[in-house]
Design a protein around this motif. Structure first.
Motif, mmCIF file in Angstrom:
data_model
loop_
_atom_site.group_PDB
_atom_site.id
_atom_site.type_symbol
_atom_site.label_atom_id
_atom_site.label_comp_id
_atom_site.label_asym_id
_atom_site.label_seq_id
_atom_site.Cartn_x
_atom_site.Cartn_y
_atom_site.Cartn_z
ATOM 1 N N PHE A 188 0.831 -1.198 0.000
ATOM 2 C CA PHE A 188 0.000 0.000 0.000
ATOM 3 C C PHE A 188 0.870 1.255 0.000
ATOM 4 O O PHE A 188 0.716 2.155 -0.842
ATOM 5 C CB PHE A 188 -0.882 -0.031 1.251
ATOM 6 C CG PHE A 188 -2.147 0.770 1.144
ATOM 7 C CD1 PHE A 188 -3.329 0.172 0.759
ATOM 8 C CD2 PHE A 188 -2.161 2.109 1.468
ATOM 9 C CE1 PHE A 188 -4.509 0.901 0.689
ATOM 10 C CE2 PHE A 188 -3.326 2.853 1.397
ATOM 11 C CZ PHE A 188 -4.504 2.242 1.005
ATOM 12 N N ILE A 196 3.120 1.673 -3.256
ATOM 13 C CA ILE A 196 2.388 2.141 -4.439
ATOM 14 C C ILE A 196 2.095 3.638 -4.320
ATOM 15 O O ILE A 196 2.251 4.397 -5.284
ATOM 16 C CB ILE A 196 1.085 1.342 -4.603
ATOM 17 C CG1 ILE A 196 1.414 -0.111 -4.963
ATOM 18 C CG2 ILE A 196 0.191 1.953 -5.673
ATOM 19 C CD1 ILE A 196 0.214 -1.041 -4.928
ATOM 20 N N ILE A 197 1.701 4.085 -3.146
ATOM 21 C CA ILE A 197 1.444 5.512 -2.950
ATOM 22 C C ILE A 197 2.708 6.330 -3.170
ATOM 23 O O ILE A 197 2.680 7.409 -3.778
ATOM 24 C CB ILE A 197 0.880 5.750 -1.534
ATOM 25 C CG1 ILE A 197 -0.517 5.143 -1.405
ATOM 26 C CG2 ILE A 197 0.842 7.244 -1.204
ATOM 27 C CD1 ILE A 197 -1.092 5.199 0.002
ATOM 28 N N LEU A 247 -4.555 3.446 -11.812
ATOM 29 C CA LEU A 247 -3.754 3.134 -10.633
ATOM 30 C C LEU A 247 -2.982 4.358 -10.156
ATOM 31 O O LEU A 247 -2.869 4.599 -8.947
ATOM 32 C CB LEU A 247 -2.788 1.983 -10.946
ATOM 33 C CG LEU A 247 -1.867 1.550 -9.796
ATOM 34 C CD1 LEU A 247 -2.696 1.106 -8.597
ATOM 35 C CD2 LEU A 247 -0.922 0.439 -10.238
ATOM 36 N N ALA A 291 -5.338 6.627 -8.404
ATOM 37 C CA ALA A 291 -5.634 6.081 -7.075
ATOM 38 C C ALA A 291 -4.466 6.310 -6.118
ATOM 39 O O ALA A 291 -4.671 6.657 -4.944
ATOM 40 C CB ALA A 291 -5.951 4.594 -7.190
ATOM 41 N N ALA A 292 -3.238 6.130 -6.612
ATOM 42 C CA ALA A 292 -2.063 6.332 -5.764
ATOM 43 C C ALA A 292 -1.942 7.793 -5.351
ATOM 44 O O ALA A 292 -1.568 8.098 -4.208
ATOM 45 C CB ALA A 292 -0.802 5.878 -6.500
ATOM 46 N N ASP A 347 -3.933 8.504 -2.415
ATOM 47 C CA ASP A 347 -3.614 7.613 -1.292
ATOM 48 C C ASP A 347 -4.443 6.339 -1.301
ATOM 49 O O ASP A 347 -4.854 5.828 -0.253
ATOM 50 C CB ASP A 347 -3.797 8.345 0.041
ATOM 51 C CG ASP A 347 -2.849 9.520 0.187
ATOM 52 O OD1 ASP A 347 -1.812 9.533 -0.488
ATOM 53 O OD2 ASP A 347 -3.157 10.437 0.970
ATOM 54 N N LEU A 348 -4.689 5.823 -2.513
ATOM 55 C CA LEU A 348 -5.474 4.605 -2.703
ATOM 56 C C LEU A 348 -6.833 4.709 -2.004
ATOM 57 O O LEU A 348 -7.371 3.720 -1.500
ATOM 58 C CB LEU A 348 -4.701 3.375 -2.212
ATOM 59 C CG LEU A 348 -3.418 3.060 -2.995
ATOM 60 C CD1 LEU A 348 -2.757 1.808 -2.445
ATOM 61 C CD2 LEU A 348 -3.675 2.919 -4.481
ATOM 62 N N TYR A 349 -7.347 5.923 -2.006
ATOM 63 C CA TYR A 349 -8.691 6.227 -1.497
ATOM 64 C C TYR A 349 -8.865 5.843 -0.032
ATOM 65 O O TYR A 349 -9.961 5.498 0.407
ATOM 66 C CB TYR A 349 -9.754 5.527 -2.347
ATOM 67 C CG TYR A 349 -9.656 5.876 -3.821
ATOM 68 C CD1 TYR A 349 -10.009 7.139 -4.278
ATOM 69 C CD2 TYR A 349 -9.180 4.948 -4.752
ATOM 70 C CE1 TYR A 349 -9.901 7.477 -5.628
ATOM 71 C CE2 TYR A 349 -9.080 5.277 -6.104
ATOM 72 C CZ TYR A 349 -9.441 6.542 -6.534
ATOM 73 O OH TYR A 349 -9.326 6.867 -7.850
#
Length: 632
Positions: A297, A300-301, A545, A548-549, A552-554
Motif C-alpha cells: 500500500f 504504491i502511494i 492506478l 488512485a495512488a 492515497d489509494l482512497y
C-alpha cells in the motif's frame, strides 16, 4: 533481574527530557534565548545515561541483564494494584538508544532548521515531551504504564504536527492524526480491560505468566485488540490515513515521528507482547496480513507523490509494514523486525533531514518537479541523502540489505501457500521501493535544474549537516554491526525467543533474486526519469492506478464511507434517543411535578376562611369514615 546502580538511575532516562519540557513550557518566553540549548542538552544527557546502562548490561550475564525499578504505588484500587515501575531489558534497550541517540541528533539539527522561528523554545519543549513519552512507553513494566506513554506520544504528535497551527492544513493534519489514533487507542484500552478481567493484573509478568492458561478466544481477542492499537500508532492499514498529512509539521518532526518514535511504537507493542501472539495463531495471521498489505500500500502511494516529504512518508508506511509482517512470523521474525526498525531509524532520519536540508535551501519548496541538479550545489546533502537511499533499497553493504532481506527470507520460509504469498508481497515491495526511491533521487539531485526564479539553493549550515553526516554513517554500518554473528538475534533471544525456518532453496538464491528485483526497479525509474524530460506539472492523462495512488489509494474515502459517515449517523441517532427519550422522560416528570405543585400551591392562599372550610371538610370526611367503619 539485576538490582545494580542502573536500576536506581533508570527513572532519569525519561525524566531528563520531561524536565526539559516542563521548564521550557512553564518558564515561557524567559527561556527563548537558551531554551533550545537546554532541550538538546537534556536529550543528550538521556542518551549518555542510556549508553552507560547499555555498557553495564553488556558486562552482565545474559539472564541477569534486565533491571527493574518500582517508583511508587500508582493505582491501589481494590483488586487492581498497579505500581509505577520501569523495566530495562534487551528489547527496551534497543529503543532507548534509538530514541535518545537519533532523537538527540534531530534536536541538534533543529537548532539550525528552526533558527528563525519565534517559537523555537516551544518547539524544543514539544520535542523533549515526545522523547519523554516514548521512553515511558518502552520502559514501562506494565501495560498501564505503556498506555500512559502511548497517550503521551499521541499528545506530543498532535502538538508537533500542528506546531504551525496558523496554517489551516497543519491544524487539520494534527486533528486528523489525533482522531485516527484515538480509534487505535480503543484497542489498547479494551486489551487492558481484558487483561484485568482475565489475569487480575496488567503487569507484563502477570499477563505473560498467565497467558498459557488463558482461553484461546481471550488470547485471540487480546491479539487483535493490540494489533488495532499498533495499526493506529504505526500507520498500518486501515488506520494509515493520518501519516501523509502529518508532513504539515516542521521537517524535524517528520524525522522524529518516522524514524525514532511514534511509528515504531506499534512494532514495539507487538514484539513486547510476543507471549500473547505466540499463543494466538489467528492474531499472528492478522498481523502478517496487515503488514503485507501495508508494505505494498505504502510503496504504491510513494510512486505517485511529487512532494518529497509525502513520498518519504509513504515509504515509512511501507517499511513499517515490513516490520509488522516480521513480527507476525513469531520467533522467526521478531529479531529481524527490530533490526529493520533500528536500521530504518538511521536511514529514514537521514532521508527526512536531507529533505529538510533541500527545503531549507529551496525556500521551503517540496515539489520534486521543481528541483533537479541539486547535487552540485548541495554536495553534503546529496551524499548523505544518497547513502540513505542506498540503504533503504537494500544495496549491499548498506544497512537495509542486512535487515530487509532476512524479513523477505523469513516470509518465504514460513511455509505453505501463505509463505509464498507473504514472501512474494515482500519481494514485490522491494522492487517498488527501489523504483520510487530512485525516482526521488533523480528528480531531486539529477537532471536539469528546474528551480523557480526566486530559488537560490545552497548547502545547509554545519549545525544541520553534522547530524546528517553522523546519521548517514549509521545508515552505512548499522546493518552489518547488528547482523555480525547474529549479534542482535542473540541479544534479543531472552525476550522474544529465536526460531529458524528452512528455505526451500539456498539463501543465496533468494538474495540474488531480491537484488535482481531491486535492480529492475532502479532501471525502470532510470528509464522513466533520467532519459526523458521531467514535466514541471504532473500529467493528468495517467492510468487509474496512478490516480488512485495520488489519492492515497482512497484511504480517506474508505474511512469516510465505512467509519465516519456511519459514526455520524449513529451519533445523530443517539442524540435523538437522548433528546426524545431520556431528556423527554426527565422533562416530562419535571413538568408533571411542576403542574401538580402549581395546583397545590393554590390552596395556600392566606385566607383564614378558606383554611377553616378546609378543616371543616376534613373533619366531616373523618367523621363519615368512622361512621362507615362502625356500620361495617
Amino acid at each position: 533481574m539485576s538490582t545494580d546502580s542502573s536500576a536506581a538511575l533508570l527513572w532519569l532516562v525519561p525524566a531528563l527530557p520531561l524536565v526539559g519540557a516542563v521548564i521550557l513550557l512553564i518558564a515561557g518566553r524567559r527561556t527563548d534565548r537558551w531554551g533550545h540549548v537546554l532541550g538538546t542538552a537534556l536529550a543528550l544527557a538521556s542518551f549518555v545515561l542510556g549508553s552507560a546502562m547499555f555498557t553495564g548490561m553488556l558486562g552482565r550475564a545474559t539472564d541477569d541483564r534486565a533491571v527493574h525499578q518500582v517508583l511508587f504505588t500508582w493505582v491501589p484500587v481494590g483488586e487492581l494494584q498497579v505500581d509505577f515501575g520501569l523495566q530495562l531489558d534487551q528489547l527496551s534497550m534497543c529503543f532507548v538508544l534509538l530514541i535518545t541517540g537519533v532523537g538527540s541528533l534531530i534536536h541538534i539539527y533543529s537548532i539550525g532548521y528552526m533558527a528563525d522561528d519565534p517559537d523555537r523554545r516551544r518547539f524544543f519543549a514539544y520535542l523533549n515531551l515526545f522523547l519523554a513519552a516514548m521512553l515511558v512507553l518502552v520502559l514501562a513494566d506494565n501495560y498501564l504504564g505503556l498506555y500512559l506513554g502511548w497517550e503521551g506520544v499521541g499528545l506530543a504528535s498532535y502538538l508537533l504536527i500542528g506546531f504551525w497551527q496558523y496554517k489551516p492544513t497543519a491544524a487539520t493534519a494534527a486533528k486528523k492524526a489525533f482522531v485516527v489514533n484515538r480509534v487505535g487507542d480503543i484497542g489498547l484500552a479494551v486489551a487492558l480491560m481484558l487483561m484485568f478481567a482475565t489475569f487480575g493484573a496488567v503487569s507484563f509478568e502477570a499477563v505473560f505468566g498467565g497467558a498459557s492458561a488463558a482461553g484461546q478466544s481471550v488470547l485471540t481477542a487480546l491479539g487483535f485488540m493490540l494489533l488495532l492499537a499498533a495499526c493506529g500508532k504505526s500507520a498500518q492499514v486501515p488506520l494509515q490515513s493520518w501519516l501523509g498529512d502529518a508532513m504539515e509539521g516542521p521537517t524535524p518532526v517528520s524525522a522524529l515521528i518516522h524514524a525514532a518514535t511514534m511509528v515504531t511504537a506499534g512494532v514495539y507493542l507487538i514484539a513486547r507482547s510476543n507471549p500473547i501472539f505466540d499463543l494466538a495463531p489467528a492474531a499472528q495471521v492478522g498481523v502478517t496480513v496487515v503488514g503485507a498489505v501495508t508494505l505494498l500500500f505504502g510503496a504504491i502511494i510513494g510512486c505517485a507523490k511529487d512532494d518529497i516529504k509525502k513520498a518519504l512518508a509513504a515509504s515509512t508506511m511501507s517499511q513499517i509494514g515490513y516490520m509488522i509482517l516480521a513480527t507476525g512470523l513469531g520467533p522467526a521474525g521478531y529479531a529481524f523486525a527490530i533490526m529493520h526498525l533500528l536500521t530504518h531509524g538511521f536511514f529514514k532520519a537521514g532521508l527526512f533531514l536531507g529533505a529538510g536540508s533541500v527545503m531549507h535551501g529551496m525556500n521551503d519548496e517540496t515539489d520534486m518537479r521543481r528541483f533537479g541538479g541539486l547535487r552540485t550545489v548541495m554536495p553534503i546533502t546529496f551524499v548523505t541523502f544518497g547513502l540513505g537511499y542506498l540503504a533503504i533499497i537494500g544495496v549491499p553493504p548498506f544497512s537495509g540489505f542486512f535487515s530487509k532481506d532476512p524479513i523477505i527470507e523469513s516470509a518465504f520460509a514460513s511455509g505453505g501457500v501463505g509463505g509464498w504469498l507473504l514472501g512474494g508481497a515482500a519481494l514485490l515491495g522491494a522492487g517498488i521501493t527501489a523504483f520510487y526511491m530512485t525516482r526521488v533521487m533523480l528528480l531531486t539531485f539529477f537532471g536539469e535544474r528546474r528551480w523557480q526564479e526566486d530559488a537560490h539553493p545552497h548547502e545547509s549550515p554545519g549545525v544541520m549537516t553534522a547530524p546528517m553526516i553522523l546519521i548517514a554513517i549509521g545508515s552505512v554500518i548499522s546493518g552489518a554491526v547488528l547482523a555480525w554473528g547474529d549479534a542482535l538475534v542473540h541479544w534479543l533471544e531472552p525476550v522474544v525467543g529465536e526460531e529458524h525456518h528452512e528455505l526451500a532453496v539456498p539463501a543465496w538464491v533468494v538474495t540474488v533474486t531480491i537484488l535482481a528485483v531491486v535492480a529492475i526497479g532502479v532501471a525502470i525509474a532510470w528509464r522513466q526519469y533520467a532519459t526523458r524530460p521531467v514535466l514541471e506539472v504532473a500529467p493528468e492523462d495517467v492510468s487509474a492506478l496512478t490516480v488512485a495512488a495520488r489519492r492515497d489509494l482512497y484511504g480517506d474515502a474508505v474511512n469516510e464511507k465505512l467509519l465516519m459517515r456511519p459514526g455520524q449517523e449513529l451519533t445523530r441517532q443517539l442524540v435523538a434517543v437522548e433528546s426524545d427519550g431520556v431528556d423527554g422522560l426527565t422533562t416530562g416528570i419535571g413538568t408533571t411535578v411542576g403542574r401538580l405543585s402549581q395546583r397545590i400551591r393554590g390552596w395556600q392562599n392566606g385566607y383564614v376562611r378558606s383554611y377553616a372550610l378546609s378543616m371543616f371538610a376534613g373533619a366531616v370526611l373523618i367523621v363519615a369514615m368512622v361512621m362507615v367503619v362502625n356500620v361495617l
